[in-house]
Scaffold this motif. Structure first.
Motif, mmCIF file in Angstrom:
data_model
loop_
_atom_site.group_PDB
_atom_site.id
_atom_site.type_symbol
_atom_site.label_atom_id
_atom_site.label_comp_id
_atom_site.label_asym_id
_atom_site.label_seq_id
_atom_site.Cartn_x
_atom_site.Cartn_y
_atom_site.Cartn_z
ATOM 1 N N ALA A 24 0.597 -1.408 0.230
ATOM 2 C CA ALA A 24 0.229 0.097 0.005
ATOM 3 C C ALA A 24 0.744 1.365 0.167
ATOM 4 O O ALA A 24 1.853 1.646 1.264
ATOM 5 C CB ALA A 24 -1.182 -0.148 1.084
ATOM 6 N N VAL A 25 0.891 1.862 -0.502
ATOM 7 C CA VAL A 25 1.438 2.690 -0.969
ATOM 8 C C VAL A 25 1.041 4.817 -0.740
ATOM 9 O O VAL A 25 1.254 4.957 -0.155
ATOM 10 C CB VAL A 25 2.512 3.121 -2.318
ATOM 11 C CG1 VAL A 25 2.941 4.968 -2.910
ATOM 12 C CG2 VAL A 25 3.544 1.976 -2.647
ATOM 13 N N LEU A 26 0.098 4.612 -1.442
ATOM 14 C CA LEU A 26 -1.115 6.150 -1.118
ATOM 15 C C LEU A 26 -2.157 5.356 -0.111
ATOM 16 O O LEU A 26 -2.546 4.280 -0.543
ATOM 17 C CB LEU A 26 -1.425 6.761 -2.474
ATOM 18 C CG LEU A 26 0.464 7.419 -3.052
ATOM 19 C CD1 LEU A 26 -0.704 8.029 -4.631
ATOM 20 C CD2 LEU A 26 0.323 8.388 -2.022
ATOM 21 N N SER A 45 12.773 8.371 0.083
ATOM 22 C CA SER A 45 12.257 7.746 -0.422
ATOM 23 C C SER A 45 11.307 6.519 -0.455
ATOM 24 O O SER A 45 11.253 5.792 0.608
ATOM 25 C CB SER A 45 13.842 7.622 -1.138
ATOM 26 O OG SER A 45 14.172 5.888 -1.696
ATOM 27 N N GLY A 46 11.482 6.177 -1.620
ATOM 28 C CA GLY A 46 9.520 4.965 -1.230
ATOM 29 C C GLY A 46 8.014 5.289 -0.779
ATOM 30 O O GLY A 46 7.118 4.916 -0.625
ATOM 31 N N SER A 47 8.143 6.899 -0.516
ATOM 32 C CA SER A 47 6.805 7.315 -0.183
ATOM 33 C C SER A 47 5.819 7.979 -0.482
ATOM 34 O O SER A 47 4.885 7.449 -0.525
ATOM 35 C CB SER A 47 7.283 8.361 1.157
ATOM 36 O OG SER A 47 7.700 9.451 0.077
ATOM 37 N N LYS A 49 6.055 9.854 -4.255
ATOM 38 C CA LYS A 49 6.103 10.616 -4.539
ATOM 39 C C LYS A 49 5.986 10.437 -5.895
ATOM 40 O O LYS A 49 5.264 10.912 -6.754
ATOM 41 C CB LYS A 49 7.566 11.585 -4.662
ATOM 42 C CG LYS A 49 7.203 11.645 -2.679
ATOM 43 C CD LYS A 49 8.587 12.701 -2.734
ATOM 44 C CE LYS A 49 10.068 11.785 -3.831
ATOM 45 N NZ LYS A 49 10.735 10.667 -2.770
ATOM 46 N N THR A 50 6.221 9.914 -6.835
ATOM 47 C CA THR A 50 7.041 9.251 -7.965
ATOM 48 C C THR A 50 4.896 8.079 -8.424
ATOM 49 O O THR A 50 4.504 8.917 -9.309
ATOM 50 C CB THR A 50 7.880 8.456 -8.669
ATOM 51 O OG1 THR A 50 9.103 9.045 -9.009
ATOM 52 C CG2 THR A 50 7.671 8.096 -10.070
ATOM 53 N N THR A 51 4.664 7.905 -7.426
ATOM 54 C CA THR A 51 3.696 6.936 -7.823
ATOM 55 C C THR A 51 3.043 7.876 -8.018
ATOM 56 O O THR A 51 1.998 8.466 -8.566
ATOM 57 C CB THR A 51 3.509 6.348 -6.648
ATOM 58 O OG1 THR A 51 4.529 4.608 -6.454
ATOM 59 C CG2 THR A 51 1.973 5.539 -6.626
#
Ligand SMILES: Nc1ncnc2c1ncn2[C@@H]1O[C@H](COP(=O)(O)OP(=O)(O)OP(=O)(O)O)[C@@H](O)[C@H]1O
Ligand SMILES: [Mg+2]
Length: 231
Positions: A24-26, A45-47, A49-51
């Motif tokens: 689960a990213v967001l 990093s990995g939070s 942002k790019t997603t």
């Protein structure tokens, strides 16, 4: 839907399947960007942002929730309508410029305008104008390999602006540049933001860059479920 909202992210969750595991990213994330707003996205990093940028630009679909640009949800459009909506309303700038190696600066910048059905003369005029604006009027015929890192990034910014989009999504646009180049890119963004009323969403690890935005949104692995968090 309010027309001055260029970007709306409403109750968006995004998970990736990795084998048997769901990452689960967001989680129920919310964000609104108004016309002419400049917003920084920060976070470890990995939070995600790019997603988040990929979801905003309609390059990826949320697991649930809605992402709209200029009042139209990506999910309402078929792939070809998405491509033209993206071409018209969204510009992208990445950490590494992603310019086409065989094409000159002028051709790279003109391409999105040509895809957007501008005439060759119009696309060229707009591309030359922007290259002038980013201080590269003497580099229009250079291919990316014969430009410096900062110059390539300025070409990438000109390319993102050539369609006069509503919002430009930037993923670490200065991550690869020295302080002088970072400052000149930031001055350019501020100028374009004021003159062209284009909104910017800028992912950055650099507090100096983030502090030049109107708002900073912090994505944290621990609290992304809380939605928009303004610091
Ligand atoms: N296609 C994918 N499949 C599975 N997991 C993914 C995929 N893309 C991203 N992830 C995972 O999602 C999380 C968020 O990734 P993302 O690229 O959005 O992070 P980020 O905040 O941009 O990080 P960075 O600052 O390092 O660029 C990471 O844990 C990553 O491993
Ligand atoms: Mg990233």
């Amino acid at each position: 839907m309010n027309s001055n909202k260029v970007l709306q992210v409403i109750g968006v969750s995004k998970s990736y399947s990795q084998g048997l595991e769901e990452i689960a990213v967001l989680k129920e994330f919310n964000l609104e960007i108004l016309e002419g707003e400049k917003v920084a996205i920060m976070g470890a990093s990995g939070s995600g942002k790019t997603t988040l940028l990929n979801l905003c630009g309609g390059l990826d679909q949320p697991t649930c929730g809605v992402v709209s640009v200029c009042g139209v949800a990506w999910s309402e459009l078929d792939p070809s309508a998405q491509a033209s909506w993206r071409n018209k309303h969204v510009g992208f700038v990445y950490q590494f410029h992603h310019l086409l190696a065989e094409f000159s600066a002028l051709e790279n910048v003109a391409l999105p305008a040509l895809i957007g059905k501008a005439t060759r003369v119009d696309a060229k005029t707009r591309a030359l104008d922007l290259l002038h604006r980013v201080g590269l009027e003497n580099r229009v015929n250079h291919i990316p390999a014969s430009l410096s890192g900062g110059e390539r990034q300025r070409v990438a910014i000109a390319r993102a602006l050539v369609t006069h989009p509503s919002v430009v999504l930037m993923d670490e646009p200065t991550g690869n540049l020295d302080i002088a180049n970072t400052e000149s890119i930031m001055a350019l963004l501020t100028e374009v933001n004021v003159d062209m009323k284009i909104s910017f969403v800028v992912v950055t690890h650099d507090p100096t860059v983030a502090n030049q935005m109107d708002r900073i949104i912090q994505l944290d692995c621990s609290d992304i479920g809380d939605g928009e968090k303004i610091v």
